[in-house]
Motif scaffolding. Sequence first.
Motif, short mmCIF file in Angstrom:
data_model
loop_
_atom_site.label_atom_id
_atom_site.label_comp_id
_atom_site.label_asym_id
_atom_site.label_seq_id
_atom_site.Cartn_x
_atom_site.Cartn_y
_atom_site.Cartn_z
N THR A 14 6.59 -31.23 23.23
CA THR A 14 7.58 -32.14 23.77
C THR A 14 6.96 -33.49 24.05
N ILE A 15 5.76 -33.51 24.59
CA ILE A 15 5.09 -34.78 24.86
C ILE A 15 4.93 -35.57 23.58
N LEU A 16 4.55 -34.88 22.49
CA LEU A 16 4.37 -35.56 21.22
C LEU A 16 5.68 -36.10 20.69
N ALA A 17 6.78 -35.50 21.10
CA ALA A 17 8.07 -35.93 20.58
C ALA A 17 8.70 -37.05 21.40
N LEU A 18 8.04 -37.45 22.50
CA LEU A 18 8.61 -38.51 23.30
C LEU A 18 8.64 -39.81 22.52
N PRO A 19 9.57 -40.74 22.89
CA PRO A 19 9.55 -42.05 22.27
C PRO A 19 8.18 -42.67 22.37
N LEU A 20 7.87 -43.55 21.42
CA LEU A 20 6.52 -44.08 21.32
C LEU A 20 6.02 -44.62 22.64
N GLY A 21 6.85 -45.41 23.32
CA GLY A 21 6.41 -46.03 24.56
C GLY A 21 6.07 -45.01 25.62
N LEU A 22 6.89 -43.96 25.74
CA LEU A 22 6.65 -42.95 26.76
C LEU A 22 5.45 -42.09 26.41
N ALA A 23 5.30 -41.78 25.12
CA ALA A 23 4.16 -40.98 24.72
C ALA A 23 2.87 -41.72 25.00
N ALA A 24 2.87 -43.03 24.71
CA ALA A 24 1.67 -43.82 24.97
C ALA A 24 1.39 -43.87 26.46
N THR A 74 19.68 -31.94 26.51
CA THR A 74 19.38 -32.83 25.39
C THR A 74 18.41 -32.06 24.50
N TYR A 75 17.88 -32.73 23.46
CA TYR A 75 17.01 -32.03 22.51
C TYR A 75 15.83 -32.88 22.12
N ASP A 76 14.66 -32.23 22.00
CA ASP A 76 13.47 -32.97 21.55
C ASP A 76 13.46 -33.03 20.03
N TRP A 77 12.44 -33.70 19.48
CA TRP A 77 12.42 -33.89 18.04
C TRP A 77 12.29 -32.58 17.27
N ASP A 78 11.83 -31.52 17.94
CA ASP A 78 11.78 -30.21 17.29
C ASP A 78 13.06 -29.42 17.51
N GLN A 79 14.08 -30.12 18.07
CA GLN A 79 15.41 -29.55 18.30
C GLN A 79 15.39 -28.44 19.35
N ASN A 80 14.41 -28.50 20.25
CA ASN A 80 14.40 -27.57 21.37
C ASN A 80 15.21 -28.16 22.52
N PRO A 81 16.01 -27.33 23.23
CA PRO A 81 16.78 -27.86 24.36
C PRO A 81 15.88 -28.34 25.47
#
Length: 539
Positions: A14-24, A74-81
């Motif tokens: 999930t952390i990896l799927a955060l928007p670029l700004g948030l992940a950074a 909501t859903y992360d980039w891996d489509q997990n809830p």
Amino acid sequence: MPRTFDATDLSRRTILALPLGLAAAASGARAAEPKRGGTMVMIVHPEPSTLAHYAVSAGNIPPIATQVYEGLCTYDWDQNPQPNLAKSWEVAPDGKTITFKLQDGVTFHNGKPFTSADVQYSFMEILKKYNPIAPVMLAELVAVDTPDSMTAVLRLANPAPYIMKALSGRDLPILCRSVFEGTDVLQNPSANKPIGTGPFKFASWERGQFVRLDRNESYWKPGLPYLNRIVARFIPDAATRSAAMEAGEAHFAGYSAVNYADLARMKTNPILDLTTKGYEMTPAQSVLELNGRHPHLQKKEVRQAIAYAIDRKVILKDVMFGYGQPATGPLSRKFKTAGLYTDDVRQYDVPDRLDIANRLLDEAGAPRGADGTRFALHLEVNSFGEQWLRQAEYLKQALAGVGIAVTLRSEDTATWLRRVYTNYDYDLNEPFLSQGVDPVYGLNKQFLTSQIRKGVTFVNDTFYSNPEVDRMLGEGAREPDAEKRAALYKKVQQILAEDSPMIWLIDVQYVSVFNRRLKDHTTGPLGTQQAFERAWMDK
């Protein structure tokens, strides 16, 4: 053991799927700091006829409605809830109950507190009764218990794991019970003045011009949203829509609101960029629906002949400008990674397809007349953009080649939908159909006999009815074993491709065009059909 999810259980994925700004930010790296304020202008095309998102599934409604209405997840980039109005959940070992713990301190835009009673009322009294897809997605839901104000328990007749993929504001929005209780749901004033819990509040709708959404100052997610306002503009002319983006007057155009023909030019504009991300949970196909009550279209040979007559590569090249792939059957190839898609079906894109089409039409008792015409049909043109008119013109040309004379009919969106889905006054229709996150969404609502629902948009309007398909779609929805489920859907795809109640044209690839000043606009797999709560404008 029950399966549980808590808001503190953010996985590394999930952390990896955060928007670029948030992940950074999470990793300690320097990133652009979101700026507060500003107005985002997005182009929505065509103008919706209603904002009653809970009752109408047209694709031009969610980009506006999902700013106002939220779902449990909501859903992360891996489509997990991921948590949204629900902060955690627990699925019972037998899969027949899902217990949601709700967020505290959430209020609707009218000031009413959000509680489990709103979840119960939304699911049981509105969505199951009025939403186009909920009767399929929530078919197993028999009750929603509310043991306390912050707990909602979904009770199911049979396990329905696909429900966990349909809990967004796009698919199953949560509505305010006190707004609807005791009223005519379809005539409720909030149909066009929506009241939700989302980051933006409905402000005004100037018909023919725009919808204005203002920042929800009481939004329950601290610090969000960043934008002060979203203006959804409606611009009928395709050239003017493109010009608005190119001049910087509009900042975002999703769901291919900009004509595919203009995309190559826009790539060269230094203030603009394009993305195909944000459509991972909304695969779609462009199709040609055939009215199964038409004397000619009742014959399988005629339907198959139409499928053979169409060169999908022409549509892909000249209409979609390469964005997509020729469809092979009733399920998008985007379900291939889940093991549910198969191309082991009757193939219509074959070298001698025109010879086969003509032979089938002869065998169906539809010989050519003195002018070479076998029979005539009307085609209802999709009102969502110029590319669909271009596609209709090609379809007319292609069917003329096998002796079927086609007359195009273009109408405004409301008239088009009423003609097709309420009056059934059509021969051919060319919508694009969302297939959602699971075959239950796409296949069941289009081909189950029970989904012949007069007046409901984008369900079974071809009058297809096959007891064997009904049985397998029902079993596929309930089958927990992945291999057995895939086998059921493979067989369904083969039967449907053979029967051809509709013609599958292109696995559509939508494109979003955006101004480079607009940041963090696409933060998940629902893209344009989820809230722009983290979007911000660089000064």
